[in-house]
Scaffold this active site. Sequence first.
Site, PDB file in Angstrom:
ATOM      1  N   HIS A 127      45.842   7.992 -42.453  1.00 16.98           N
ATOM      2  CA  HIS A 127      47.147   7.470 -42.899  1.00 16.98           C
ATOM      3  C   HIS A 127      48.316   8.327 -42.403  1.00 16.98           C
ATOM      4  O   HIS A 127      49.467   7.892 -42.507  1.00 16.98           O
ATOM      5  CB  HIS A 127      47.217   7.404 -44.427  1.00 16.98           C
ATOM      6  CG  HIS A 127      46.284   6.401 -45.034  1.00 16.98           C
ATOM      7  ND1 HIS A 127      46.257   5.081 -44.648  1.00 16.98           N
ATOM      8  CD2 HIS A 127      45.330   6.535 -45.994  1.00 16.98           C
ATOM      9  CE1 HIS A 127      45.322   4.432 -45.346  1.00 16.98           C
ATOM     10  NE2 HIS A 127      44.748   5.298 -46.164  1.00 16.98           N
ATOM     11  N   ASP A 164      37.068   2.498 -42.515  1.00 20.62           N
ATOM     12  CA  ASP A 164      37.552   2.811 -43.867  1.00 20.62           C
ATOM     13  C   ASP A 164      38.146   1.525 -44.473  1.00 20.62           C
ATOM     14  O   ASP A 164      38.658   0.672 -43.756  1.00 20.62           O
ATOM     15  CB  ASP A 164      38.638   3.891 -43.765  1.00 20.62           C
ATOM     16  CG  ASP A 164      39.073   4.440 -45.117  1.00 20.62           C
ATOM     17  OD1 ASP A 164      38.601   5.525 -45.494  1.00 20.62           O
ATOM     18  OD2 ASP A 164      39.901   3.776 -45.790  1.00 20.62           O
ATOM     19  N   ASP A 245      34.745   3.917 -48.241  1.00 22.21           N
ATOM     20  CA  ASP A 245      35.297   3.322 -49.462  1.00 22.21           C
ATOM     21  C   ASP A 245      35.285   1.791 -49.444  1.00 22.21           C
ATOM     22  O   ASP A 245      35.762   1.170 -50.397  1.00 22.21           O
ATOM     23  CB  ASP A 245      36.712   3.857 -49.751  1.00 22.21           C
ATOM     24  CG  ASP A 245      37.575   3.964 -48.512  1.00 22.21           C
ATOM     25  OD1 ASP A 245      37.169   3.479 -47.439  1.00 22.21           O
ATOM     26  OD2 ASP A 245      38.678   4.552 -48.616  1.00 22.21           O
TER      27      ASP A 245
END
Length: 306
Positions: A127, A164, A245
């Site tokens: 990110h 992810d 995740d």
Amino acid sequence: MTTAFITHPVFLKHEMGMHHPECPARLQAVYDAFAASGLMPQMIQVEAPLATQAELAAAHAPDYVEAIFAASPAHDYAYLDPDTAMNPDSLEAARRASGAVIKGVDLVMEGGDVTNAFCAVRPCGHHATRNRAMGFCIFNHVAVGAMHALNAHALERVAILDFDVHHGNGTEDIFHDDERVMLCSSFQHPYYPGMGANSGNRHIIPTPLPARSCSAEFRRAIDATWWPALECFQPELIIISAGFDAHADDPLAYLELHEDDYVWITERIRKVADAFAQGRIVSALEGGYDLAALGRSAVAHVAALL
Ligand SMILES: [Zn+2]
């Protein structure tokens, strides 16, 4: 030929306060799962070096890198965004996490015993944009590693594959106008960070998935988007943003993958790497917040790399 397992004890020291989901126990769960897996003796263990300021500034704005070095607190926390903080060990951890990917790139490019590498790192990185920390991320390790491959090893085409559950918006930001790096990113959408579904750029391949997508939907979407793009692009090196995740047990998001999906995607990535990149893959840990699922998924991923 083997897999390098690149890590460092400082990754357990970076923490962002009580009850933060991106906690040292995540990496400890990964270590414990690997210790129990019997895989460690098959791998070469490597200590993650510090990325230099210049190496970080190849992917990030130089004044952003300087600001992060200056923000490192002597005690307590320095908050970079509401989700992202530094403690006194975070700067070293973030530098070594980027350094781990750089080291992985060097090892697989040397053409010695190491074909691929797994970087067991914290904090995560995908990110972090060119000039902003966000979403638990300070430096964008896969982007730093890709820039190192382009600059130090004179590669012309690097693919970053991000499975992810959150879109790798930082990676997209850094390579938005750089066609030497293809980004394929699968993610729950709409969801944090609330962007990425339409890049408008042919070297950025988004694979948005609605909440509750399961294995069949994930695999169908990846088949339709990633592999055709990668066959055209013919990457000389593949770097993976390996977040776990999207697992069904994960408390932070709502996709429903399982360990065998991580085996599937890793085996398919290996086929692309074998076809175009002499097998060269460097994988870096990103998210994953259910400790047991994270440990099992990371082991399944690395077993498929081995
Ligand atoms: Zn994530």
